[in-house]
Design a protein around this motif. Structure first.
Motif, PDB file in Angstrom:
ATOM      1  N   SER A  46       0.919  -0.981   0.029  1.00  0.00           N
ATOM      2  CA  SER A  46       0.013  -0.179   0.145  1.00  0.00           C
ATOM      3  C   SER A  46       0.815   1.460  -0.002  1.00  0.00           C
ATOM      4  CB  SER A  46      -1.015   0.012   1.400  1.00  0.00           C
ATOM      5  OG  SER A  46      -0.120   0.256   2.607  1.00  0.00           O
ATOM      6  N   LEU A  47       0.192   2.463  -0.462  1.00  0.00           N
ATOM      7  CA  LEU A  47       1.047   3.940  -0.393  1.00  0.00           C
ATOM      8  C   LEU A  47       1.261   3.856   1.052  1.00  0.00           C
ATOM      9  CD1 LEU A  47       2.009   6.255  -1.760  1.00  0.00           C
ATOM     10  CD2 LEU A  47      -0.142   7.078  -1.660  1.00  0.00           C
ATOM     11  N   ALA A  48       0.497   3.820   2.067  1.00  0.00           N
ATOM     12  CA  ALA A  48       0.692   4.090   3.286  1.00  0.00           C
ATOM     13  C   ALA A  48       2.070   3.080   3.817  1.00  0.00           C
ATOM     14  CB  ALA A  48      -0.537   3.795   4.335  1.00  0.00           C
ATOM     15  N   ARG A  49       2.055   2.085   3.483  1.00  0.00           N
ATOM     16  CA  ARG A  49       3.458   1.175   3.972  1.00  0.00           C
ATOM     17  C   ARG A  49       4.598   1.613   3.330  1.00  0.00           C
ATOM     18  NH1 ARG A  49       2.932  -5.246   4.216  1.00  0.00           N
ATOM     19  NH2 ARG A  49       1.891  -4.569   5.778  1.00  0.00           N
ATOM     20  N   ARG A  50       4.422   2.092   1.972  1.00  0.00           N
ATOM     21  CA  ARG A  50       5.661   2.616   1.538  1.00  0.00           C
ATOM     22  C   ARG A  50       6.028   3.954   1.982  1.00  0.00           C
ATOM     23  NH1 ARG A  50       6.280   2.575  -5.253  1.00  0.00           N
ATOM     24  NH2 ARG A  50       8.356   3.509  -5.114  1.00  0.00           N
ATOM     25  N   LEU A  51       5.282   4.779   2.312  1.00  0.00           N
ATOM     26  CA  LEU A  51       5.454   6.061   2.964  1.00  0.00           C
ATOM     27  C   LEU A  51       6.157   5.903   4.318  1.00  0.00           C
ATOM     28  CD1 LEU A  51       2.575   8.162   1.751  1.00  0.00           C
ATOM     29  CD2 LEU A  51       4.920   8.229   0.896  1.00  0.00           C
ATOM     30  N   ALA A  52       5.406   4.782   5.042  1.00  0.00           N
ATOM     31  CA  ALA A  52       5.829   4.673   6.550  1.00  0.00           C
ATOM     32  C   ALA A  52       7.240   4.110   6.430  1.00  0.00           C
ATOM     33  CB  ALA A  52       4.960   3.578   7.091  1.00  0.00           C
ATOM     34  N   ALA A  53       7.914   3.467   5.550  1.00  0.00           N
ATOM     35  CA  ALA A  53       9.126   2.979   5.553  1.00  0.00           C
ATOM     36  C   ALA A  53      10.196   4.065   5.403  1.00  0.00           C
ATOM     37  CB  ALA A  53       9.243   2.215   4.197  1.00  0.00           C
TER      38      ALA A  53
END
Length: 74
Positions: A46-53
């Motif tokens: 997800s975009l959220a997971r990618r940004l949280a990385a």
């Protein structure tokens, strides 16, 4: 909810997840109906997971992601 979901379901673009079904679920136990969407399955994170990385992408990769998102929103 229903009108917006049905309008979105008519959109076709590679950056937009397709809506297959819009409806309401009624619990056998009663209570108000619960609206639902059935969406296309999209593999990947997800975009959220990618940004949280955090900052794990290059400037070019970040710019490419923003370009794809902008085209989808447009």
């Amino acid at each position: 909810f229903r009108a917006e979901a049905e309008a979105t379901a008519r959109l076709t673009h590679p950056a937009i997840v397709h809506i297959h079904q819009v409806g309401q679920w009624q619990s056998p136990a009663g209570g108000p109906p619960i609206p639902f969407l059935t969406l296309e399955y999209v593999e990947g994170q997800s975009l959220a997971r990618r940004l949280a990385a955090g900052p794990g992408v290059t400037v070019r990769q970040a710019a490419d992601l923003v370009r794809k998102l902008a085209r989808g929103v447009h």
